[in-house]
Design an enzyme around this catalytic site. Structure first.
Site, mmCIF file in Angstrom:
data_model
loop_
_atom_site.group_PDB
_atom_site.id
_atom_site.type_symbol
_atom_site.label_atom_id
_atom_site.label_comp_id
_atom_site.label_asym_id
_atom_site.label_seq_id
_atom_site.Cartn_x
_atom_site.Cartn_y
_atom_site.Cartn_z
ATOM 1 N N HIS A 17 0.849 -1.249 0.158
ATOM 2 C CA HIS A 17 -0.072 0.030 -0.129
ATOM 3 C C HIS A 17 0.821 1.360 -0.155
ATOM 4 C CE1 HIS A 17 -3.370 -2.623 1.916
ATOM 5 N NE2 HIS A 17 -2.914 -2.987 0.786
ATOM 6 N N GLN A 58 -5.843 -6.476 -0.776
ATOM 7 C CA GLN A 58 -6.108 -7.147 -2.335
ATOM 8 C C GLN A 58 -7.288 -6.486 -2.569
ATOM 9 O OE1 GLN A 58 -4.921 -9.642 0.529
ATOM 10 N NE2 GLN A 58 -2.984 -8.797 -0.350
#
Ligand code: GDP
Ligand code: IMO
Ligand code: MG
Length: 442
Positions: free
Chosen positions: A41, A223
């Site tokens: 991220h 995800q």
């Protein structure tokens, strides 16, 4: 109360890190609830880039409680390295809490992930090879080793022996690998235990305390819904449930603790690894989009496959997540296209048409996107901050998506930077919405 879940609505890498960081501005806690360091991220702030794999994307907000929930699989080496790096960059990490019940990725999980992919050969999934699948498999087989086990040498050793026993055959090629030596492994993991001990806690109780005292809690997904082991493009999926419902299981809260569900989607589509991708592009167009969007994996550096936005899939993920808001990212990457395409149905073998996301693997593998074409825009949108700043064609594009999917777009991201965001009128009144009503909002 309140709780907000943030999930990926496509195949991952939608920009969840950026959106979580934005919403974390007003949150008291950020909780990761599934996945592991297969996630990458990215947050860009004041031209500085942060890449987080396990630590929640709230860590850059001093004082915000950051929780690694029980549903996450934790590689303690990666976690301690990530903590060291944050410390080195002077980020306060004291607010990090790790669930004592989260499962640990062990050295043999990495080996099994590599070996499993090698064995599949051409049929491989293209995993991140971080040991995620084998770790969740051990969890389900009740052979998992948990964070709490790091604090007890006897238990840790016993559990490693039990976990290794059924894997002897598959681990034979690694028999001489020093990482598999029982004493070495135990000592290494006990060291992680010492380092992490002060962060280990009953995080379920902690999150309940937050919710009970009216604090705003974000649940940060990793995800994306199409990689969900139940609802995604199985077997080309990850080994956890990235859908919003998993926030309950992976953090220990109930469905009533969730007030809003934000789905993050790119203005186009990408996928890393193998598996069906009905709107995939190739050739020059794909290269240009990949280049412009910087579509290379945060975790593995692999080139991402790219394609047009898939509204059949997006409407499906909106439903399985009960999305209440869409955060649409990377609109800037589409600037300069004469026409933009949105996939509104699939065409299958022998001209069959599909308006809903096909459940059958064979159908999905043969499905190709059928499109509506909308006018493109040439303007650079990276400086837009209000909806009215956006070109009319871009606004039309956003409206088409929101109407087709049936979920309002509350936030549009127009660049990687934290300030490059347009909060829309739809966000006004939402718990996670604009801090202030955008200009012109009622
Ligand atoms: P995540 O896994 O969902 O958090 O997404 P990643 O961080 O893996 O990938 C998203 C990438 O896009 C990162 O490099 C972000 O910095 C970048 N990004 C996020 N939003 C935007 C945007 O609106 N425009 C552009 N050009 N880049 C963005
Ligand atoms: P974030 O959180 C994109 C993909 C892998 C592979 C499949 C299975 O950054 O969005 P795994 O290692 O999980 O067993 O691999 O899932 N994958 C991701 N794709 N973003 C991710 O995370 C991903 N995590 C796993 O590429 O296809
Ligand atoms: Mg990512």
């Amino acid at each position: 109360m309140p709780g907000i879940v943030i999930v990926g609505a496509q195949w991952g890498d939608e920009g969840k890190g950026k959106v979580t960081d934005l919403l974390a501005e007003r949150a008291d806690a950020v909780v990761r609830f599934q996945g592991g360091n297969n996630a990458g991220h990215t947050i860009v702030r004041n031209s500085q880039t942060w890449k987080l794999h396990l630590i929640p994307s709230g860590i850059l907000h001093a004082g915000t409680l950051c929780v690694i929930g029980n549903g996450v699989v934790v590689d303690p080496k990666v976690l301690t390295d990530e903590l060291d790096e944050l410390r080195r960059r002077r980020v306060d990490i004291e607010s990090l809490r790790i669930s004592a019940n989260a499962h640990l990725i062990m050295p043999y999980h990495l080996m099994l992930d590599h070996a499993g992919e090698a064995k599949l050969g051409k049929l491989q999934i293209g995993t991140t090879r971080r040991g995620i699948g084998p770790c969740y498999a051990d969890k389900a087989a009740r052979l998992g080793i948990r964070v709490q086990d790091l604090l007890d040498e006897k238990i840790l050793k016993k559990k490693i022996v039990a976990a290794l026993e059924p894997k002897r055959l598959s681990l034979r090629p690694f028999a001489k690998d020093p990482r598999l030596d029982l004493q070495t492994m135990t000592e290494e993991y006990l060291t992680y235990g010492h380092v992490l001990e002060r962060h280990i806690q009953d995080t379920t109780r902690l999150v309940h305390e937050q919710l009970d005292s009216g604090q705003l809690v974000l649940f940060e997904g990793a995800q994306g819904a199409l990689l969900d082991i139940d609802h995604g493009t199985y077997p080309f999926v990850t080994s956890s449930n990235p859908v919003a419902g998993a926030a309950c299981v992976g953090a220990g809260v109930g469905p009533k603790d969730i007030d809003e569900v934000w789905g993050v989607a790119k203005a186009y589509a990408t996928r890393v690894g193998a598996g069906p991708f009905p709107t995939e592009l190739d050739g020059q167009m794909a290269d240009d989009l990949r280049q412009k969007g910087g579509e290379y994996g945060t975790t593995t550096g692999r080139a991402r496959r790219v394609g047009w936005i898939d509204l059949v899939a997006l409407r499906y993920t909106a439903r399985i997540n009960s999305l209440t808001a869409l955060a649409l990212t990377k609109l800037d990457v589409l600037s300069g296209q004469d026409r933009v395409r949105v996939c509104t149905r699939y065409r299958g073998a022998e001209g069959a048409e599909f308006y809903d996301f096909p459940y059958h693997q064979t159908v999905l593998h043969h499905a190709v996107g059928d499109y509506e074409e909308l006018p493109g825009w040439s303007e650079d949108v990276t400086e837009c901050r209000e909806e009215s700043d956006l070109p009319a064609a871009a606004r039309e594009y956003l409206q088409y998506i929101a109407e087709f999917v049936g979920v309002p777009i509350s936030l549009v991201s127009v660049g990687a930077g934290r300030d490059q965001v347009v909060w829309t009128q739809a966000s006004v009144g939402m718990v996670g919405g604009a801090a202030q009503a955008p200009a012109g909002a009622q």
